[in-house]
Scaffold this motif. Structure first.
Motif, PDB file in Angstrom:
ATOM      1  N   VAL A  92       1.094  -1.102   0.278  1.00 40.27           N
ATOM      2  CA  VAL A  92      -0.094  -0.129  -0.669  1.00 40.27           C
ATOM      3  C   VAL A  92       1.134   1.168   0.213  1.00 40.27           C
ATOM      4  O   VAL A  92       0.971   2.133  -0.926  1.00 40.27           O
ATOM      5  N   GLU A  95       2.093   1.933  -3.815  1.00 45.23           N
ATOM      6  CA  GLU A  95       1.701   1.776  -4.065  1.00 45.23           C
ATOM      7  C   GLU A  95       1.027   3.087  -4.491  1.00 45.23           C
ATOM      8  O   GLU A  95       0.623   4.504  -5.215  1.00 45.23           O
ATOM      9  N   THR A  96       0.888   3.908  -3.181  1.00 44.62           N
ATOM     10  CA  THR A  96       0.434   5.203  -2.556  1.00 44.62           C
ATOM     11  C   THR A  96       1.668   6.404  -3.356  1.00 44.62           C
ATOM     12  O   THR A  96       1.415   7.239  -3.735  1.00 44.62           O
ATOM     13  N   LYS A  99       1.729   6.229  -6.978  1.00 49.87           N
ATOM     14  CA  LYS A  99       0.479   7.079  -6.977  1.00 49.87           C
ATOM     15  C   LYS A  99       0.386   8.841  -7.214  1.00 49.87           C
ATOM     16  O   LYS A  99       0.613   9.895  -8.126  1.00 49.87           O
ATOM     17  N   CYS A 100       1.644   9.292  -6.131  1.00 48.84           N
ATOM     18  CA  CYS A 100       1.801  10.738  -5.899  1.00 48.84           C
ATOM     19  C   CYS A 100       2.760  11.405  -6.147  1.00 48.84           C
ATOM     20  O   CYS A 100       2.722  12.297  -6.082  1.00 48.84           O
ATOM     21  N   ILE A 119       3.869  11.733   3.580  1.00 43.17           N
ATOM     22  CA  ILE A 119       2.409   9.792   3.085  1.00 43.17           C
ATOM     23  C   ILE A 119       3.130   9.004   4.508  1.00 43.17           C
ATOM     24  O   ILE A 119       1.937   8.277   4.430  1.00 43.17           O
ATOM     25  N   GLU A 122       0.860   9.334   7.431  1.00 40.10           N
ATOM     26  CA  GLU A 122      -0.769   8.762   6.971  1.00 40.10           C
ATOM     27  C   GLU A 122      -1.077   7.797   7.174  1.00 40.10           C
ATOM     28  O   GLU A 122      -1.898   7.498   7.642  1.00 40.10           O
ATOM     29  N   MET A 123      -0.266   7.305   7.267  1.00 41.43           N
ATOM     30  CA  MET A 123      -0.547   5.546   6.919  1.00 41.43           C
ATOM     31  C   MET A 123      -0.107   4.431   8.762  1.00 41.43           C
ATOM     32  O   MET A 123      -0.060   3.646   9.243  1.00 41.43           O
ATOM     33  N   MET A 134      -5.912   3.771   0.588  1.00 40.81           N
ATOM     34  CA  MET A 134      -5.257   3.955  -0.227  1.00 40.81           C
ATOM     35  C   MET A 134      -5.774   5.328  -0.238  1.00 40.81           C
ATOM     36  O   MET A 134      -5.336   6.447  -0.545  1.00 40.81           O
ATOM     37  N   ASN A 135      -6.477   4.814  -0.305  1.00 40.56           N
ATOM     38  CA  ASN A 135      -7.842   6.629  -1.017  1.00 40.56           C
ATOM     39  C   ASN A 135      -8.265   7.398   0.149  1.00 40.56           C
ATOM     40  O   ASN A 135      -7.984   8.272  -0.417  1.00 40.56           O
ATOM     41  N   ILE A 137      -5.611   7.883   2.170  1.00 41.56           N
ATOM     42  CA  ILE A 137      -4.176   8.248   2.774  1.00 41.56           C
ATOM     43  C   ILE A 137      -4.625   9.259   1.800  1.00 41.56           C
ATOM     44  O   ILE A 137      -3.429  10.484   2.082  1.00 41.56           O
ATOM     45  N   ILE A 138      -3.900   8.721   0.081  1.00 42.78           N
ATOM     46  CA  ILE A 138      -4.296  10.015  -0.629  1.00 42.78           C
ATOM     47  C   ILE A 138      -5.097  11.469  -0.209  1.00 42.78           C
ATOM     48  O   ILE A 138      -4.568  12.616  -1.359  1.00 42.78           O
TER      49      ILE A 138
END
Lengths: 162, 934
Positions: A92, A95-96, A99-100, A119, A122-123, A134-135, A137-138
Motif C-alpha cells: 500500500v 502504491e501510494t 500515485k503521488c 505520506i 498518514e499510514m 489508499m484512497n 491516504i491520498i
C-alpha cells in the motif's frame, strides 16, 4: 508494533529511516547497515520474513521486507503484527507513493524526503498502523498539498533560490 | 493527477542534493555538507528574518544531511519556532523535524509541548493531527504528563473528526505503552469499546489496536469488547466485498481490520455465551472455507491479504484450543501451505504448526506432515524457512518419531548454517536425552554431535552426557567402548577428548580386558592428543591419568614418568604444574588402599533439570521453549546405587559444572583427596618441628620471674604474649594469641590446668575465647588468679586449635610464681637486722652459692631484684656491693615476710644468695626462683 521503517537502495544508501523507538544517531546508522547486510544477501524469491539483527532486538523482532527494482523497503516489527498484513502494508505504501509521484523512482524519494515522510505519517503513527485505505491516504495528502500551494504559490515565481 | 508534481520542488534543495550525489569521494561529500551546514547556520543566526519557504528548504536540507548519517546539532530551536506558525507548511516541516530529530529527553520538550498544546486546542483537524502525531512519535514522559489526561476526551468527543479520532486512539496507545501509569482509566474506556461500532473503518482499526493493548493489561475492563468484535468480524467476513468500498483490498474485505479483531479476540478465552460462541465459530469456518475457494484475483496481493486473515484465524483457533474439528481443519490447511509454491506461506505454515503441535487435539495431525517437514529441511533454499522447519520438528517430536527426527537433524547439521548450528545442537541433545529408550543410542547421538559440530557443542552438552553415563551403570561399558573407538580418529574434537578422558578415567577398566584397549593402549591414545589441547582439557586429562594409576597399577610407572617430565612438573601454567606435582606425589606415597579411596568412582549426580534445557531457555527467552516436564527425568536412574552411597560421599547439590571446574573448591566427594594433598603441599606444620603436643614448653618461663610482660611462646603458627598485673594475693594475666599464618585457626580453645596440690593453693579462672582466629589476627584471653597459700608448682596453659585440617596442641608453663604476690616493704637498717635475727631458725633460712650466668652488672641486678617483687634496701648492708631486699608474700590465708641478701663475688663470678622467711617452703621456692636469674 512497528519498531522502524527503513528504505535503502541496492547499495545500502539510506533513502528514508523512521524509528518509532529512540536510538542515538550512531545506533540508527548501524541498524540501517546491519539490516541492509541481512536483507541484501538474500536471494530473490526467498521468503520476505527473517529474524531481526542483534541491534534491533534479535529473534523477538522480524524484518519484513520487499525489494522493488533499486529499493528495499524494510519494516521491523514485533510479534503483535501479522507478517502478511505488514507485507500488504508495504505494498500500500509503495502504491501510494506511486500515485503521488506518478511512477515513483528512487530520485523522488531523494528529492522529496519531506513528502515521503508525510505520506508515511498518514499510514503509520507512533509505530501503529493508522490507515490502510489508499484512497483515504491520498485524500489526506492531496489536502495537504492544496494548503501548501495556497500558502507558497504567490512567492514562488519571483524567488531567487540558493 | 499526481498528488506531488515534480516541478514544484525546492530548487536550492535539489541543487544541494545533486551536488552531494555528484561527489566523487567521501571527503568531498563531507566537505560539501560542512559548507552547507555553515551556510544554514549563518542563515539561521542572521539578522534577516527567514520566510517560511526558506526555513522549510533549510530544514529539508538538514533532514537530508541527517539521513546520510551526519549529526545535526542545531536547527532545533528554529524547528520549534515553526510550530507556532499559522501556516500549515511551516508547522508541518517543524513537526517533521522534531519527530525525526528530537529525542524524548531533549530540553526543548517544554517548548514543543507548548506548541502542541496550542494546536490541540485549535479545533483545526489538520493541526490537531500534526500535534497528535508528534506526541505519538516522540512519546516522551513529559509529553505523557502534559497530554495523557486530555487525549481520551478528544477520542470520545462526539464532534471529533474521524481522522482525529484515529490519531487520538493511536496516540493514547503509544502513551499507554511508554507511560502506562499516566494514562488514566475512567469512564472513557466504556466509550472506547463502542468505537468498535463506528461507521468509519479507519477509526475501528485504530480503536481495535488500542483496545487490544488495554485488554492485555486489564481484561475485565474490556470484556464487553468480545461481543462487539465478534459482531464486527462477522459483518466483515460475511459481507460481499463491495459493502466496504475503499477498505476492500484486492477483493478481500478489510483484511487489516479482520486481523486486528482476531488479535483482540486472542486476549480472551472462547466466549462463554453459546450464541456468541457459535457466531464466532461460524466466522472462523467461513474464513477456512474461503481459503478453499478459487482466488478472485491472480495477484499476489489478493492471496496475501486473504491468507493474512486466515493465519490470524488459525492463531485464534489454536489459542482457544477447544474445537477439535476446527483444529484439525486448521492443521490440514497448514499442511496444504507446507507445499505451497509461495515461500512466505511455507514459512508461516511451519511457524503456525509449531504452536499447533503443542495442542493435544492436533498433535497427531501435525505428525502426519513429518515427511513434508523433513523434506523442507533438506530442500528449502531459504535459511529462515529451514530454521522454522527445525523448530517444527523439535515441537512435533515424541517417542514414536524421535529416532527419525534426531537422525534427520543430525544429517542436516552437517551442512547447516553456522548461525543456527548451536541451537540445533542443543535441540538434538535435548531430544536425544528426553526420548532415549536405551542410553547407547543417546551416547551415540551426543558423540555424533561432537563429531559433526564440535565447535558448537557447548559445555552443558558434554557435561550432561557425563552426568548421564555416571548415573546409568548399564551404559558405562558401552560409553567407554564408544569413546575409545571415537578417539581412534586421527583428528578428533577437543570436546570429544574431554568426554573421552573423563569416561575412560572412570570406566576404562570396563574395556581393559580386550587387548586392543588395554590400559596402556588407552593411556597412549589419550596422551597422544594431550599436547594439542587447551589447558583445561589437559588438566582434565591429568586427572584421568591419576585415575588410571588407581585402575591399572601396571601403567603406574609409565604415567609417573609422564607426570615427572619437565613439561608437566615445570609447566608454565600453575594449575597443570600443581596437578602434576600433587598427582605424582600422591601416586608415590599413598598406599593402594588410600589411592582406591581417594580416586574412587564419582558418586551419582543428584536429580536436576537438564542444564541443556536451561541453556536453550536462556537462548530463546522464557516462554519460548515448550514445557517439557519429562525432560526433568531422574538422572539417578539407579536408585540402589544412590542408596548405597554414604551421605558424606554424595555429590554436592551445587551445579554440575562445579565438579568439573578446576578453579572451584573441590566438592565434598573429593575432599579426602584434598586433605591428603594439602598436607603434602603446605609448609610443615608445627608438630613436626615444634614441641610435641604432650611436651610442656618452659623455654621462656624463667624470664618471667622478674618481669610481667613478654612473649611466652612462639612457633611458626602461633605466638603467645602475656601482660600481667598483681595486687596482694590477686593477679590478672592478659594472654594474647597471635595467628602468624594467613589462614584461620578453627576450633580454638585454651585452658589452664594445675596439679591437684596446686589446685588447693592457687585459683586460676579463664575467660572463654572465640573458637576462630583469623589469619594474622590476635585473640585476647583474660586469666584471673588468686593465691590461696604459698605454692611451688606451676599451672600449665593448654592451647588447641585446628589449622589446615590438622589439630594443634600446645602446652606452656604459665609464669605464675610465688614471688608475683610480693608486696615490697621498705624498712630501716635497724629494722632489717632485727627481723633478720628473728628469723634465725635454721629451717627458715635458705642459702645457695652459684656461678653467674650473665655479666655481673649492678644496675641489671638491681632491676632484677626489684622485678622479683621486693623492695631494694640501700645503705643497709655494710658492704655496698651487696644487695638487700624485703617484702611480704600475700596469700589468701597468710602473709609471709621475706628478707633476702645477695652477695656478688666478681673475681670468682659467683653469687651467694640468702633468704629468710617465716616458712621453710617459701624460702626454698623463692631461692630456687631467684638463683636462676643471675
Amino acid at each position: 508494533m512497528i519498531k522502524a521503517i527503513l528504505i535503502f537502495n541496492n547499495h545500502g544508501k539510506p533513502r528514508l529511516s523512521k524509528f518509532y523507538e529512540h536510538y542515538n544517531e550512531d545506533t540508527e546508522q548501524q541498524i540501517i547497515r546491519e539490516t541492509f547486510h541481512l536483507v541484501s544477501k538474500r536471494d530473490e524469491n526467498v521468503c520476505n520474513f527473517l529474524e531481526g539483527g542483534m541491534l534491533i532486538g534479535g529473534s523477538d523482532y522480524k524484518l519484513i521486507y520487499r525489494h522493488y527494482a533499486t529499493l528495499y523497503f524494510v519494516f521491523c516489527v514485533d510479534s503483535s503484527e501479522s507478517e502478511l498484513g505488514i507485507l500488504d502494508l508495504i505494498q500500500v505504501f509503495v502504491e501510494t507513493l506511486d500515485k503521488c509521484f506518478e511512477n515513483v523512482c528512487e530520485l523522488d524519494l531523494i528529492f522529496h524526503v519531506d513528502k515521503v515522510h508525510n505520506i508515511l505519517a498518514e499510514m503509520v503513527m507512533g509505530g501503529m498502523v493508522l490507515e490502510t485505505n489508499m484512497n483515504e491516504i491520498i485524500m489526506q495528502v492531496d489536502a495537504q498539498n492544496k494548503m501548501e500551494k495556497s500558502e507558497t504559490f504567490i512567492f514562488q515565481s519571483t524567488r531567487q533560490d540558493r | 493527477m499526481p498528488a506531488v508534481s515534480k516541478g514544484d520542488g525546492m530548487r536550492g534543495l535539489a541543487v544541494f542534493i545533486s551536488d552531494i550525489r555528484n561527489c566523487k569521494s567521501k571527503e568531498a561529500e563531507v566537505k560539501r555538507i560542512n559548507k552547507e551546514l555553515a551556510n544554514i547556520r549563518s542563515k539561521f543566526k542572521g539578522d534577516k528574518a527567514l520566510d517560511g519557504y526558506s526555513k522549510k528548504k533549510y530544514v529539508c536540507k538538514l533532514l537530508f544531511i541527517f539521513l546520510l548519517g551526519h549529526d545535526i546539532d542545531f536547527g532545533h530551536m528554529e524547528a520549534v519556532n515553526l510550530l507556532s506558525s499559522n501556516k500549515y507548511t511551516e508547522k508541518q516541516i517543524g513537526y517533521l523535524f522534531i519527530s525525526v530529530l528530537v529525542n524524548s529527553n531533549s530540553d526543548l520538550i517544554s517548548l514543543i509541548n507548548n506548541g502542541i498544546k496550542n494546536d490541540l486546542a485549535s479545533r483545526n483537524p489538520t493541526f490537531m493531527n500534526l500535534a497528535l502525531h508528534c506526541i505519538a512519535n516522540v512519546g516522551s514522559r513529559e509529553m505523557a504528563e502534559a497530554f495523557a489526561s486530555q487525549i481520551p476526551s478528544i477520542l470520545v468527543a462526539g464532534d471529533t473528526m474521524d481522522s482525529v479520532k484515529q490519531s487520538a486512539a493511536l496516540c493514547l496507545l503509544r502513551l499507554n505503552r511508554t507511560s502506562p501509569d499516566l494514562v488514566p482509566m475512567g469512564e472513557w474506556t466504556a466509550r472506547v469499546v463502542h468505537l468498535l461500532n463506528d461507521q468509519h473503518l479507519g477509526v475501528v482499526t485504530a480503536a481495535t489496536s488500542l483496545i487490544t493493548t488495554l485488554a492485555q493489561k486489564s481484561p475485565e475492563d474490556f470484556r464487553t469488547s468480545i461481543s462487539l468484535a465478534v459482531a464486527r468480524l462477522s459483518r466483515i467476513v460475511t459481507s460481499a466485498s463491495i459493502d466496504l468500498q475503499d477498505y476492500t483490498y484486492y477483493f478481500v474485505a478489510a483484511p487489516w481490520l479482520s486481523v486486528k479483531l482476531l488479535r483482540l479476540l486472542q486476549c480472551y478465552p472462547p466466549p462463554e455465551d453459546a450464541a456468541l460462541r457459535s457466531r464466532l465459530t461460524e466466522c472462523l469456518e467461513t474464513i477456512l472455507n474461503k481459503a478453499q475457494e478459487p482466488p478472485k484475483s491472480k495477484k499476489v496481493q489478493h492471496s496475501n491479504a486473504k491468507n493474512a486473515v486466515l493465519f490470524e484465524a488459525i492463531a485464534l483457533i489454536i489459542h482457544h484450543d477447544s474445537e477439535p474439528t476446527l483444529l484439525v481443519r486448521a492443521c490440514n490447511q497448514l499442511g496444504q501451505f507446507l507445499q505451497h509454491r509461495e515461500t512466505n506461506l511455507r514459512y508461516l505454515a511451519l511457524e503456525s504448526m509449531c504452536t499447533l503441535a503443542s495442542s493435544e487435539f492436533s498433535h497427531e495431525a501435525v505428525k502426519t506432515h513429518i515427511d513434508t517437514v523433513i523434506n523442507a529441511l533438506k530442500t528449502e533454499r531459504d535459511v529462515s524457512v529451514r530454521q522454522r522447519a527445525v523448530d517444527l520438528l523439535y515441537a512435533m517430536c515424541d517417542r514414536s518419531n524421535s529416532k527419525q527426527i534426531v537422525a534427520e537433524m543430525l544429517s542436516y547439521l552437517e551442512n547447516a548454517d553456522y548461525s543456527i548450528r548451536e541451537e540445533i545442537v542443543l535441540k538434538v541433545a535435548i531430544l536425544a536425552e528426553k526420548y532415549a529408550v536405551d542410553y547407547t543410542w543417546y551416547v551415540d547421538t551426543i558423540l555424533n554431535l561432537i563429531r559433526i559440530a564440535g565447535d558448537h557443542v557447548s559445555e552443558e552438552v558434554w557435561y550432561r552426557v557425563i552426568q548421564i553415563v555416571i548415573n546409568q551403570d548399564d551404559v558405562q561399558g558401552y560409553a567407554a567402548k564408544t569413546v575409545f573407538e571415537a578417539l581412534q580418529a586421527p583428528a578428533c574434537h577437543e570436546n570429544l577428548l574431554k568426554v573421552g578422558g573423563y569416561i575412560l578415567g572412570e570406566f576404562g577398566n570396563l574395556i581393559a580386558g580386550d587387548p586392543r584397549s588395554s590400559p596402556l593402549v588407552q593411556f597412549n591414545l589419550l596422551h597422544s592428543k594431550f599436547h594439542l589441547c587447551s589447558v583445561p582439557t589437559r588438566a582434565l586429562l591429568l586427572s584421568a591419568y591419576i585415575k588410571f594409576i588407581n585402575l591399572f597399577p601396571e601403567v603406574k610407572p609409565t604415567i609417573q614418568d609422564v607426570l615427572r617430565s619437565d613439561s608437566q612438573l615445570r609447566n608454565a601454567d600453575v594449575e597443570l604444574q600443581q596437578r602434576a606435582i600433587e598427582y605424582l606425589r600422591l601416586s608415590c606415597i599413598a598406599s593402594t588402599d588410600i589411592l582406591a579411596t581417594v580416586l574412587e568412582e564419582m558418586p551419582p549426580f543428584p536429580e536436576r533439570e537438564s542444564s541443556i534445557l536451561a541453556k536453550l531457555k536462556k537462548k530463546k527467552g522464557p516462554g519460548k521453549v515448550p514445557d517439557m516436564d519429562e525432560a526433568r527425568w531422574n538422572v539417578n536412574g539407579n536408585t540402589e546405587h544412590s542408596e548405597n552411597t554414604e551421605p558424606t560421599n554424595k555429590a554436592p547439590s551445587h551445579p554440575f559444572t562445579d565438579l568439573l571446574n578446576m578453579n572451584s573448591s573441590p566438592a565434598a566427594g573429593a575432599s579426602l583427596l584434598v586433605d591428603v594433598l594439602s598436607d603434602l603441599s603446605s609448609p610443615a606444620p608445627a608438630p613436626t618441628t615444634g614441641p610435641g603436643p604432650t611436651d610442656v614448653c618452659e623455654e621462656h618461663f624463667s624470664r618471667f620471674v622478674c618481669k610481667n610482660n613478654g612473649v611466652i611462646f612462639e612457633n611458626q603458627l602461633l605466638q603467645i604474649g602475656l601482660k600481667s598485673e598483681y595486687r596482694q594475693n590477686l593477679g590478672r594475666i592478659y594472654v594474647f594469641y597471635g595467628n602468624k599464618t594467613s589462614s584461620q585457626f578453627l576450633s580454638f580453645s585454651s585452658s589452664v590446668t594445675s596439679s591437684d596440690t596446686l589446685k588447693t593453693q592457687l585459683n586460676v579462672h579463664t575467660m572463654p575465647v572465640d573458637p576462630t582466629v583469623e589469619g594474622g589476627a590476635q585473640l585476647q584471653q583474660i586469666l584471673n588468679i588468686e593465691c590461696l597459700s604459698d605454692f611451688s608448682d606451676t599451672p600449665v596453659l593448654n592451647v588447641q586449635f585446628r589449622y589446615g585440617g590438622t589439630l594443634q596442641n600446645i602446652a606452656v608453663k604459665l609464669p605464675v610464681m610465688l614471688n608475683k604476690f610480693f608486696q615490697p616493704t621498705e624498712m630501716t637498717s635497724e629494722d632489717f637486722f632485727q627481723r633478720w635475727k628473728q628469723l634465725g631458725v635454721p629451717q627458715q633460712e635458705v642459702q645457695t652459692i652459684f656461678k653467674a650466668q650473665h655479666p655481673m652488672d649492678t644496675d641489671v641486678t638491681n632491676a632484677k631484684i626489684l622485678g622479683f617483687g621486693v623492695a631494694l634496701l640501700t645503705g643497709v648492708d655494710p658492704n655496698p656491693a651487696n644487695f638487700v631486699g624485703a617484702g611480704v608474700i600475700h596469700t589468701k590465708n597468710t602473709q609471709v615476710g621475706c628478707l633476702l641478701r645477695l652477695e656478688p663475688n666478681p673475681q670468682a663470678e659467683m653469687y651467694r644468695l640468702t633468704l629468710r622467711t617465716s616458712r621453710e617452703s617459701v624460702s626454698q621456692r623463692l631461692c630456687d626462683l631467684l638463683s636462676e636469674q643471675f
